[in-house]
Scaffold this motif. Structure first.
Motif, short mmCIF file in Angstrom:
data_model
loop_
_atom_site.label_atom_id
_atom_site.label_comp_id
_atom_site.label_asym_id
_atom_site.label_seq_id
_atom_site.Cartn_x
_atom_site.Cartn_y
_atom_site.Cartn_z
N ARG A 67 46.03 24.95 28.63
CA ARG A 67 45.59 26.25 29.14
C ARG A 67 44.46 26.82 28.30
NH1 ARG A 67 50.06 30.89 28.18
NH2 ARG A 67 50.90 29.86 30.03
N THR A 68 43.78 27.79 28.88
CA THR A 68 42.81 28.59 28.15
C THR A 68 42.61 29.90 28.89
OG1 THR A 68 40.63 28.60 27.08
CG2 THR A 68 40.72 27.73 29.31
N TYR A 69 42.42 30.98 28.15
CA TYR A 69 42.11 32.28 28.75
C TYR A 69 40.59 32.39 28.87
CZ TYR A 69 46.88 33.99 28.60
OH TYR A 69 48.22 34.17 28.84
N ILE A 70 40.11 32.50 30.10
CA ILE A 70 38.67 32.52 30.34
C ILE A 70 38.00 33.66 29.58
CG2 ILE A 70 36.89 32.50 32.13
CD1 ILE A 70 39.04 31.81 34.15
N ASP A 71 38.69 34.81 29.53
CA ASP A 71 38.11 35.99 28.88
C ASP A 71 37.80 35.74 27.40
OD1 ASP A 71 39.18 38.13 31.18
OD2 ASP A 71 40.61 36.54 30.70
N GLN A 72 38.54 34.83 26.77
CA GLN A 72 38.33 34.55 25.35
C GLN A 72 37.16 33.60 25.13
OE1 GLN A 72 42.10 33.13 23.90
NE2 GLN A 72 43.10 35.13 24.12
N VAL A 73 36.76 32.89 26.20
CA VAL A 73 35.64 31.96 26.11
C VAL A 73 34.34 32.63 26.55
CG1 VAL A 73 34.70 29.75 26.91
CG2 VAL A 73 37.18 30.00 26.50
N PHE A 74 34.42 33.35 27.66
CA PHE A 74 33.24 34.04 28.19
C PHE A 74 33.38 35.53 27.92
CE2 PHE A 74 33.32 30.38 31.34
CZ PHE A 74 32.30 29.69 30.70
N ARG A 75 32.76 36.00 26.87
CA ARG A 75 32.90 37.40 26.46
C ARG A 75 32.27 38.37 27.45
NH1 ARG A 75 36.99 37.52 22.86
NH2 ARG A 75 36.70 35.97 21.21
N ASN A 76 31.30 37.89 28.24
CA ASN A 76 30.62 38.78 29.18
C ASN A 76 31.25 38.76 30.57
OD1 ASN A 76 28.61 39.71 27.37
ND2 ASN A 76 27.52 37.77 27.61
N GLY A 77 32.47 38.21 30.66
CA GLY A 77 33.23 38.26 31.90
C GLY A 77 32.49 37.66 33.07
N GLU A 78 32.38 38.45 34.16
CA GLU A 78 31.84 37.92 35.40
C GLU A 78 30.36 37.57 35.30
OE1 GLU A 78 30.79 41.66 38.19
OE2 GLU A 78 32.92 41.40 37.75
N ARG A 79 29.66 38.04 34.29
CA ARG A 79 28.26 37.65 34.11
C ARG A 79 28.15 36.18 33.70
NH1 ARG A 79 25.36 41.85 30.24
NH2 ARG A 79 27.43 41.86 29.27
N ASP A 80 29.18 35.66 33.03
CA ASP A 80 29.18 34.27 32.57
C ASP A 80 30.11 33.37 33.37
OD1 ASP A 80 27.40 34.93 30.56
OD2 ASP A 80 28.97 35.27 29.08
N SER A 81 31.14 33.94 33.99
CA SER A 81 32.18 33.15 34.63
C SER A 81 32.20 33.37 36.14
CB SER A 81 33.55 33.52 34.05
OG SER A 81 34.60 32.95 34.83
N SER A 82 31.97 32.30 36.90
CA SER A 82 32.07 32.39 38.36
C SER A 82 33.50 32.69 38.78
CB SER A 82 31.60 31.08 38.99
OG SER A 82 30.24 30.84 38.74
N ILE A 83 34.47 32.14 38.06
CA ILE A 83 35.87 32.35 38.41
C ILE A 83 36.24 33.82 38.29
CG2 ILE A 83 38.24 31.89 37.69
CD1 ILE A 83 37.35 29.03 37.04
N ILE A 84 35.82 34.46 37.21
CA ILE A 84 36.11 35.89 37.04
C ILE A 84 35.37 36.70 38.11
CG2 ILE A 84 35.85 37.88 35.53
CD1 ILE A 84 36.33 36.08 33.15
N LYS A 85 34.14 36.35 38.38
CA LYS A 85 33.38 37.08 39.39
C LYS A 85 34.03 36.97 40.76
CE LYS A 85 28.70 37.55 41.29
NZ LYS A 85 27.30 37.06 41.19
N LEU A 86 34.53 35.79 41.11
CA LEU A 86 35.09 35.55 42.44
C LEU A 86 36.44 36.23 42.65
CD1 LEU A 86 34.10 31.82 42.93
CD2 LEU A 86 33.28 33.77 44.27
N ARG A 87 37.03 36.77 41.61
CA ARG A 87 38.30 37.49 41.80
C ARG A 87 38.08 38.74 42.65
NH1 ARG A 87 36.17 40.07 37.61
NH2 ARG A 87 37.02 42.03 36.81
N LYS A 88 36.81 39.15 42.79
CA LYS A 88 36.49 40.31 43.62
C LYS A 88 36.84 40.07 45.09
CE LYS A 88 32.81 42.37 40.81
NZ LYS A 88 31.37 42.76 40.76
#
Length: 215
Positions: A67-88
């Motif tokens: 496992r890994t927490y995306i937020d701990q890898v990509f500090r800028n959230g949806e600006r860096d992570s498509s997965i975080i952005k797509l939660r919208k």
């Protein structure tokens, strides 16, 4: 492009959930795969059973997977992570209405303001024993390569003894207090490299109140 298929699992009205097949579009899947492959190839994963958060109060591990927490890898959230952005995709009036129709006691989903975002990866023998989550709502999205090289790795909703197959690009959402588990994964054809098991994208939804109370 495959059309979304919505399924309400309401055999027990006290513990209903919502399943959506073909959650991501084809273009969105490409973005998600690129990010999953990045985490896999860059060895960003660690074993869940080595962490405190994946243990029971007794200290015994309950999660066995990478496992890994995306937020701990990509500090800028949806600006860096498509997965975080797509939660919208879950935060719009149309989806709120679907949630409220399928789970009347999830009317506060539209009021959630934040997510904690986790990627899990399961291989031979990995599982998640019965547990609840500490958030308001849990949404899971499953990914795997084709052809599927494993069996098991399915979700059990323990309160109703409901089995949900971990189908590729399937999303399920339910209140986090539901007891649930993941059955052990078994290879059908063991691959020669990492990445052919079961990926789970988890969004834990919760609320942070805005403003402050006047003293």
């Amino acid at each position: 492009m495959k059309k979304q298929e919505i399924q309400y699992v309401n055999s027990n009205t006290f513990f209903p959930c919502l399943i959506v097949d073909n959650w991501y579009t084809e273009e969105e899947q490409k973005q998600v795969w690129a990010e999953l492959n990045f985490f896999t190839s860059k060895e960003k994963f660690y074993r869940a059973e080595d962490t405190i958060t994946a243990r029971y109060a007794s200290g015994q591990p309950k999660a066995f997977s990478y496992r890994t927490y995306i937020d701990q890898v990509f500090r800028n959230g949806e600006r860096d992570s498509s997965i975080i952005k797509l939660r919208k995709k879950m935060h719009n009036d149309d989806f709120y209405k679907i949630i409220e129709e399928s789970m009347p006691h999830a009317r506060n989903f539209r009021d959630t303001t934040h997510t904690s975002n986790l990627i899990s990866y399961y291989e031979q023998g990995d599982e998640y024993k019965p547990h609840i989550d500490v958030f308001l709502f849990t949404s899971l999205i499953w990914f795997h390569t084709e052809p599927k090289m494993y069996e098991g790795g399915d979700l059990i909703l323990n309160d109703t003894n409901t089995e949900v197959i971990s189908k590729h690009n399937r999303m399920i959402i339910f209140p986090s207090y539901y007891m649930h588990e993941v059955t052990p994964l078994k290879w059908i054809n063991e691959p020669n490299e990492l990445g052919h098991g079961r990926y789970t994208i988890t969004h834990f939804h919760y609320t942070v109140p805005a403003g402050k109370i006047d003293e």
